[in-house]
Design a protein around this motif. Sequence first.
Motif, PDB file in Angstrom:
ATOM      1  N   CYS A  42     -17.096  -7.638   4.701  1.00  0.00           N
ATOM      2  CA  CYS A  42     -16.516  -6.466   4.055  1.00  0.00           C
ATOM      3  C   CYS A  42     -16.094  -5.341   4.910  1.00  0.00           C
ATOM      4  CB  CYS A  42     -17.571  -5.934   2.998  1.00  0.00           C
ATOM      5  SG  CYS A  42     -18.977  -5.306   4.138  1.00  0.00           S
ATOM      6  N   LEU A  43     -15.444  -4.416   4.437  1.00  0.00           N
ATOM      7  CA  LEU A  43     -14.834  -3.067   5.015  1.00  0.00           C
ATOM      8  C   LEU A  43     -15.594  -1.937   4.588  1.00  0.00           C
ATOM      9  CD1 LEU A  43     -10.944  -3.249   4.622  1.00  0.00           C
ATOM     10  CD2 LEU A  43     -12.315  -3.507   6.881  1.00  0.00           C
ATOM     11  N   GLU A  44     -16.363  -1.008   5.494  1.00  0.00           N
ATOM     12  CA  GLU A  44     -16.861   0.142   5.136  1.00  0.00           C
ATOM     13  C   GLU A  44     -16.051   1.285   5.136  1.00  0.00           C
ATOM     14  OE1 GLU A  44     -20.307   0.378   3.972  1.00  0.00           O
ATOM     15  OE2 GLU A  44     -21.090  -1.575   4.527  1.00  0.00           O
ATOM     16  N   ILE A  45     -16.010   2.115   4.088  1.00  0.00           N
ATOM     17  CA  ILE A  45     -15.029   3.422   4.261  1.00  0.00           C
ATOM     18  C   ILE A  45     -16.158   4.345   3.916  1.00  0.00           C
ATOM     19  CG2 ILE A  45     -13.051   4.344   3.120  1.00  0.00           C
ATOM     20  CD1 ILE A  45     -11.847   1.781   2.835  1.00  0.00           C
ATOM     21  N   GLY A  46     -16.092   5.244   4.777  1.00  0.00           N
ATOM     22  CA  GLY A  46     -17.152   6.218   4.510  1.00  0.00           C
ATOM     23  C   GLY A  46     -17.045   7.395   3.452  1.00  0.00           C
ATOM     24  N   GLU A  47     -15.749   7.799   3.280  1.00  0.00           N
ATOM     25  CA  GLU A  47     -15.305   8.721   2.347  1.00  0.00           C
ATOM     26  C   GLU A  47     -14.164   8.067   1.336  1.00  0.00           C
ATOM     27  OE1 GLU A  47     -16.937  13.148   3.455  1.00  0.00           O
ATOM     28  OE2 GLU A  47     -15.194  12.382   4.495  1.00  0.00           O
ATOM     29  N   THR A  48     -14.119   8.083   0.087  1.00  0.00           N
ATOM     30  CA  THR A  48     -12.993   7.632  -0.575  1.00  0.00           C
ATOM     31  C   THR A  48     -12.932   8.194  -1.904  1.00  0.00           C
ATOM     32  OG1 THR A  48     -11.891   5.736  -1.008  1.00  0.00           O
ATOM     33  CG2 THR A  48     -14.218   5.586  -1.397  1.00  0.00           C
ATOM     34  N   GLU A  49     -11.888   7.940  -2.608  1.00  0.00           N
ATOM     35  CA  GLU A  49     -11.789   8.204  -4.099  1.00  0.00           C
ATOM     36  C   GLU A  49     -12.005   7.135  -4.783  1.00  0.00           C
ATOM     37  OE1 GLU A  49      -8.495   9.658  -7.235  1.00  0.00           O
ATOM     38  OE2 GLU A  49      -7.621   8.595  -5.502  1.00  0.00           O
ATOM     39  N   MET A  50     -13.091   7.183  -5.712  1.00  0.00           N
ATOM     40  CA  MET A  50     -13.411   5.845  -6.628  1.00  0.00           C
ATOM     41  C   MET A  50     -12.264   5.605  -7.507  1.00  0.00           C
ATOM     42  SD  MET A  50     -14.399   4.818  -9.986  1.00  0.00           S
ATOM     43  CE  MET A  50     -14.897   6.348 -10.748  1.00  0.00           C
ATOM     44  N   TYR A  51     -11.871   4.041  -7.498  1.00  0.00           N
ATOM     45  CA  TYR A  51     -11.094   3.627  -8.508  1.00  0.00           C
ATOM     46  C   TYR A  51     -11.970   2.393  -9.248  1.00  0.00           C
ATOM     47  CZ  TYR A  51      -6.366   5.121  -7.353  1.00  0.00           C
ATOM     48  OH  TYR A  51      -5.248   5.807  -6.979  1.00  0.00           O
ATOM     49  N   GLY A  52     -12.346   2.674 -10.506  1.00  0.00           N
ATOM     50  CA  GLY A  52     -13.123   1.814 -11.398  1.00  0.00           C
ATOM     51  C   GLY A  52     -12.296   0.887 -12.309  1.00  0.00           C
ATOM     52  N   GLU A  53     -13.069  -0.092 -12.770  1.00  0.00           N
ATOM     53  CA  GLU A  53     -12.667  -0.855 -13.790  1.00  0.00           C
ATOM     54  C   GLU A  53     -12.881  -0.324 -15.254  1.00  0.00           C
ATOM     55  OE1 GLU A  53     -10.928  -3.724 -13.694  1.00  0.00           O
ATOM     56  OE2 GLU A  53     -11.150  -4.048 -11.706  1.00  0.00           O
ATOM     57  N   PRO A  54     -12.018  -0.727 -16.045  1.00  0.00           N
ATOM     58  CA  PRO A  54     -11.023  -1.554 -16.341  1.00  0.00           C
ATOM     59  C   PRO A  54      -9.928  -1.122 -15.765  1.00  0.00           C
ATOM     60  CG  PRO A  54     -11.187  -0.338 -18.494  1.00  0.00           C
ATOM     61  CD  PRO A  54     -12.332   0.291 -17.608  1.00  0.00           C
ATOM     62  N   PHE A  55      -9.318  -2.022 -14.855  1.00  0.00           N
ATOM     63  CA  PHE A  55      -8.055  -1.858 -14.335  1.00  0.00           C
ATOM     64  C   PHE A  55      -6.684  -2.597 -15.220  1.00  0.00           C
ATOM     65  CE2 PHE A  55      -5.415  -2.542  -9.987  1.00  0.00           C
ATOM     66  CZ  PHE A  55      -4.468  -1.751 -10.301  1.00  0.00           C
ATOM     67  N   ALA A  56      -6.223  -1.949 -15.633  1.00  0.00           N
ATOM     68  CA  ALA A  56      -5.180  -2.603 -16.941  1.00  0.00           C
ATOM     69  C   ALA A  56      -3.827  -3.342 -16.305  1.00  0.00           C
ATOM     70  CB  ALA A  56      -4.680  -1.614 -18.046  1.00  0.00           C
ATOM     71  N   VAL A  57      -4.164  -4.381 -15.423  1.00  0.00           N
ATOM     72  CA  VAL A  57      -3.088  -5.100 -14.863  1.00  0.00           C
ATOM     73  C   VAL A  57      -3.086  -6.665 -15.501  1.00  0.00           C
ATOM     74  CG1 VAL A  57      -2.803  -3.823 -12.807  1.00  0.00           C
ATOM     75  CG2 VAL A  57      -4.778  -5.466 -12.987  1.00  0.00           C
ATOM     76  N   PRO A  58      -2.098  -7.392 -15.287  1.00  0.00           N
ATOM     77  CA  PRO A  58      -2.293  -8.766 -15.659  1.00  0.00           C
ATOM     78  C   PRO A  58      -3.226  -9.353 -14.587  1.00  0.00           C
ATOM     79  CG  PRO A  58       0.107  -8.226 -15.222  1.00  0.00           C
ATOM     80  CD  PRO A  58      -0.636  -7.232 -14.739  1.00  0.00           C
ATOM     81  N   GLU A  59      -3.799 -10.519 -15.192  1.00  0.00           N
ATOM     82  CA  GLU A  59      -4.518 -11.430 -14.463  1.00  0.00           C
ATOM     83  C   GLU A  59      -3.732 -11.872 -13.032  1.00  0.00           C
ATOM     84  OE1 GLU A  59      -8.349 -13.284 -13.713  1.00  0.00           O
ATOM     85  OE2 GLU A  59      -7.712 -11.889 -15.256  1.00  0.00           O
ATOM     86  N   PRO A  60      -4.458 -11.665 -11.985  1.00  0.00           N
ATOM     87  CA  PRO A  60      -3.675 -11.681 -10.817  1.00  0.00           C
ATOM     88  C   PRO A  60      -3.743 -13.418 -10.141  1.00  0.00           C
ATOM     89  CG  PRO A  60      -5.841 -11.201 -10.015  1.00  0.00           C
ATOM     90  CD  PRO A  60      -5.662 -11.117 -11.728  1.00  0.00           C
ATOM     91  N   LEU A  61      -2.714 -13.616  -9.566  1.00  0.00           N
ATOM     92  CA  LEU A  61      -2.815 -15.052  -8.969  1.00  0.00           C
ATOM     93  C   LEU A  61      -4.259 -15.395  -8.209  1.00  0.00           C
ATOM     94  CD1 LEU A  61       0.572 -15.526  -7.454  1.00  0.00           C
ATOM     95  CD2 LEU A  61      -0.171 -16.660  -9.585  1.00  0.00           C
ATOM     96  N   GLU A  62      -4.576 -14.132  -7.309  1.00  0.00           N
ATOM     97  CA  GLU A  62      -5.498 -14.215  -6.498  1.00  0.00           C
ATOM     98  C   GLU A  62      -6.347 -12.988  -6.459  1.00  0.00           C
ATOM     99  OE1 GLU A  62      -3.978 -17.186  -2.986  1.00  0.00           O
ATOM    100  OE2 GLU A  62      -2.963 -15.145  -3.355  1.00  0.00           O
TER     101      GLU A  62
END
Length: 261
Positions: A145-165
């Motif tokens: 994992c990566l640790e980012i000390g301070e960030t903006e939260m992005y949360g689900e649901p994320f309205a995008v198509p099902e990804p390839l990966e």
Amino acid sequence: MPVRAVVWGENVHEQTNAAVRDLYPLGMHGTIAAALNQDKGVEATTATLQEPEHGLSETRLAATDVLLWWGHAAHGEVKDEIVERVQKRVWEGMGLIVLHSGHYSKIFKRLMGTPCSLKWREAGERERVWAINRGHPIAQGIGECLEIGETEMYGEPFAVPEPLETVFVSWYQGGEVFRSGLTYQRGAGKIFYFSPGHETYPIYHNEGVQQVLRNAVHWAHNPAPAWSGITNAPNVSTDKAKEKIVQKGLRLHADGDRGLS
């Protein structure tokens, strides 16, 4: 030849917000390009909203292997003809890496065909970016994992198509989770969305984030010649068929007619 990358930034916050300017004196686009250029296999330059044709002329895009896109405050100021130009180049095989608030950009929403909406919060909380597909080329050198000390939260649901990966999933200190690293393909072009990168935090100075972006540029690069005829829909007459056939039944078109649009 090195992979030719262009880092596109709207370059608004850097000019209007002193905190952002202090964090990114080169601009976010300049900081990202400098990080990419640490890799001898990448040759990164920049383009911004304020340049003629937003720095993305047909000639410039034709010479671009991978385009990175950061936008936030000025999505609506991006001209539709430039969006169409970028979309066509993605179809032809140019890689596209969409960063952070670029999820709401015209180009990403057009390529996804969905609202691309999500939850968000600015609270300077901690983010842990989990590499759930650790064998993926984009996750190499990152560890678990990566640790980012301070960030903006992005949360689900994320309205995008099902990804390839799904390469990365993020956890935030407030409890939300988010699919923060997703891959797609449109036409011959590979697309990677990566969410870390809020402008008021030094996220693009994070060595792990920089490594992800370098990895992503190599992954998104398609060395094949551009599929320049991908938007063509040619009429193939019976005499041009690979095997001999006889015309039967009614038809709407004569040989050589253009298809209906």
